[in-house]
Design an enzyme around this catalytic site. Structure first.
Site, PDB file in Angstrom:
ATOM      1  N   HIS A   5      50.557 -70.183  29.905  1.00 15.33           N
ATOM      2  CA  HIS A   5      49.628 -71.139  29.578  1.00 15.33           C
ATOM      3  C   HIS A   5      48.621 -71.192  31.062  1.00 15.33           C
ATOM      4  CE1 HIS A   5      50.664 -73.165  25.657  1.00 15.33           C
ATOM      5  NE2 HIS A   5      51.751 -72.688  26.153  1.00 15.33           N
TER       6      HIS A   5
ATOM      7  N   ASP B 107      46.914 -68.234  31.176  1.00 17.34           N
ATOM      8  CA  ASP B 107      45.921 -67.083  30.897  1.00 17.34           C
ATOM      9  C   ASP B 107      44.545 -67.705  30.737  1.00 17.34           C
ATOM     10  OD1 ASP B 107      46.819 -67.958  28.240  1.00 17.34           O
ATOM     11  OD2 ASP B 107      46.860 -65.838  27.548  1.00 17.34           O
TER      12      ASP B 107
ATOM     13  N   GLY C 106      57.139 -65.050  14.636  1.00 18.43           N
ATOM     14  CA  GLY C 106      57.337 -66.366  15.096  1.00 18.43           C
ATOM     15  C   GLY C 106      58.497 -66.567  16.260  1.00 18.43           C
ATOM     16  N   ALA C 107      58.763 -65.547  16.994  1.00 16.52           N
ATOM     17  CA  ALA C 107      59.668 -65.589  18.040  1.00 16.52           C
ATOM     18  C   ALA C 107      59.338 -65.831  19.214  1.00 16.52           C
ATOM     19  CB  ALA C 107      60.891 -64.448  18.019  1.00 16.52           C
ATOM     20  N   GLY C 108      58.017 -65.919  19.367  1.00 12.39           N
ATOM     21  CA  GLY C 108      57.391 -66.006  20.730  1.00 12.39           C
ATOM     22  C   GLY C 108      57.208 -64.643  21.482  1.00 12.39           C
TER      23      GLY C 108
ATOM     24  N   SER D 261      55.145 -61.997  20.272  1.00  8.73           N
ATOM     25  CA  SER D 261      53.874 -61.488  20.211  1.00  8.73           C
ATOM     26  C   SER D 261      53.707 -60.441  19.230  1.00  8.73           C
ATOM     27  CB  SER D 261      53.142 -60.989  21.395  1.00  8.73           C
ATOM     28  OG  SER D 261      52.729 -62.094  22.331  1.00  8.73           O
TER      29      SER D 261
ATOM     30  N   SER E   7      51.836 -61.049  16.729  1.00 11.09           N
ATOM     31  CA  SER E   7      50.440 -60.899  16.536  1.00 11.09           C
ATOM     32  C   SER E   7      49.776 -60.127  17.226  1.00 11.09           C
ATOM     33  CB  SER E   7      49.864 -62.564  16.677  1.00 11.09           C
ATOM     34  OG  SER E   7      50.020 -62.843  17.819  1.00 11.09           O
TER      35      SER E   7
ATOM     36  N   GLU F 170      42.222 -62.789  16.778  1.00 14.72           N
ATOM     37  CA  GLU F 170      43.109 -63.995  16.936  1.00 14.72           C
ATOM     38  C   GLU F 170      42.468 -65.253  17.060  1.00 14.72           C
ATOM     39  OE1 GLU F 170      46.625 -62.917  18.534  1.00 14.72           O
ATOM     40  OE2 GLU F 170      47.548 -65.307  18.534  1.00 14.72           O
TER      41      GLU F 170
ATOM     42  N   ASP G 213      48.930 -61.747  25.677  1.00 14.77           N
ATOM     43  CA  ASP G 213      49.593 -61.019  24.707  1.00 14.77           C
ATOM     44  C   ASP G 213      49.095 -59.593  24.527  1.00 14.77           C
ATOM     45  OD1 ASP G 213      50.939 -63.279  24.909  1.00 14.77           O
ATOM     46  OD2 ASP G 213      50.531 -64.013  23.085  1.00 14.77           O
TER      47      ASP G 213
END
Ligand code: GLA
Length: 393
Positions: free
Chosen positions: A36, A38, A133-135, A137, A139, A171, A183
């Site tokens: 947190h 970035d 959804g596992a953190g 990235s 996405s 995003e 990410d």
């Protein structure tokens, strides 16, 4: 080639009846430290992981974009010049397409805007080895694979940093998740055996060799299987608290607040905002310390910084969940040198820095702790820093 590569290629052929013009891929990431920070213009130290998302793609002549994925039942097809109208910043609503499709379609839109191109139509088939959804990235991996494919097919000529910006814009504005740029930069710029020390204000990067294997160590990912989404809830609340804190301190971003300034900050704001600020300010310092310690002493010496980072996220930023705390505590009790949750929080994965010959012992301890607490079994695997996005075939 990977399973995802074969699956994406087969899906492309099934969808279009022809071979793809090419196959591109981009990795997920683990953030070693710097959470947190970035979107506060601060520092991060992520690395790309071997799990990749693959885009098999080929041009078409009718100005339409079709995307399909091995994890969604139906393809989605849209005219290129209608893409912008689909997304939240334009309509004020959520994406008018299924959320998974907003990632590649958002990239097509943002890339066309960034390069002033009216690119030709394109078919894209996506497969992935990155857990969703596992953190880790998933996405950024889908964005990086799609951006790399379109950059080549459309001959847009954007460099990797520009492609990371395209992914972030997709995003933020297409999917509607107010995330930072870490990410996408990690996925575009990853290198084997190194972490990427990124200044999120200037986007300057330095590769920092990790030497984990040489030090006789391994990095264990502990995916709690508690899924999270950053387009809703806590993530944007945390971001708003940081912006509030920076405004109260009279600075453009929390990057501009030093650890020494914190005693003054404590008198200026409410307790919750102060604790959010304290996390970001101390986390920036921990990233700088981790880079220095890695360079001077090597990976064996960074354990305490990882532990302090987790405590700050748990107590000050309040983004951990019981499963993440259990994973971290169990790994440390079983001898890990350091452990922390990684990524945006509210679920996802933690990492532990462990002796290479202790993978089984630590994994068994974490699994047992989850069973004792009544949690679903975690997914445990080791990762090594891997290469960033590129063309596979
Ligand atoms: C998510 C976001 C990143 C970053 C992290 C927290 O992964 O996508 O931009 O903010 O959370 O460090």
């Amino acid at each position: 080639m990977t399973t995802a590569h074969d699956a994406a290629t087969a899906l492309f052929i099934e969808l279009t009846g022809r071979e793809p013009d090419g196959v591109w891929s981009a990795p997920g990431r683990v953030n070693l430290i710097g959470e947190h920070t970035d979107y506060n213009d601060g520092f991060v130290l992520p690395f790309a992981i071997p799990h990749r998302t693959v885009a098999a793609a080929g041009l078409r002549t009718d100005g339409r974009v079709q995307v399909c994925s091995t994890f969604a039942p139906e393809p989605v097809e849209v005219a290129l010049d209608e893409l912008g109208a689909l997304f939240p910043t334009v309509t004020g609503a959520g994406p008018a397409v299924p959320e998974w499709a907003a990632y590649p379609l958002g990239v097509a839109w943002a890339l066309a805007e960034a390069s002033s191109l009216i690119g030709g139509g394109v078919d894209i088939a996506i497969g992935s080895d990155v857990p969703i959804g596992a953190g880790l990235s998933s996405s950024a991996a889908i964005e990086g694979a799609t951006a790399s494919a379109l950059n080549d097919l459309w001959r847009a000529g954007l460099d990797r940093t520009a492609l990371a910006r395209v992914g972030r814009r997709a995003e933020n504005e297409a999917v509607g998740a107010p995330t930072g740029i870490m990410d996408q930069m990690a996925s575009m710029l990853g290198e084997p055996d190194a972490a990427i020390f990124l200044d999120c204000r200037t986007l300057d990067t330095q590769l920092v060799p990790l030497g984990v294997a040489e030090a006789g160590l391994a990095i264990l990912v502990m995916d709690t299987r508690v899924t999270h989404a950053h387009s809703t809830g806590g993530y944007s609340e945390r971001r708003a608290a940081c912006e509030r804190g920076a405004a109260i301190m009279g600075v453009p971003a929390l990057r501009d607040v030093s650890v020494a300034d914190l005693s003054r900050a404590a008198h200026l704001m409410d307790d919750v905002t102060f604790r959010r600020v304290r996390h970001v300010v101390t986390e920036d310092q921990r990233v700088l310390d981790t880079v220095r310690v890695l360079r001077e002493q090597g990976a064996r010496a960074i354990g305490d910084l990882l532990v302090a980072s987790h405590a700050s996220m748990r107590d000050d930023f309040e983004i951990s969940v019981p499963e993440l705390d259990t994973a971290v505590e169990a790994a440390l009790a079983a001898g890990a040198l350091g452990a922390r949750m990684t990524g945006g929080g509210f679920g996802g994965a933690a990492i532990a820095l462990i002796e290479a010959d202790a993978v089984e012992v630590v994994s068994a301890a974490v699994s047992a702790a989850f069973a004792d607490a009544g949690f679903a079994a975690p997914h445990l695997f080791t990762v090594v820093p891997a290469a960033g996005a590129g063309r596979d075939a």
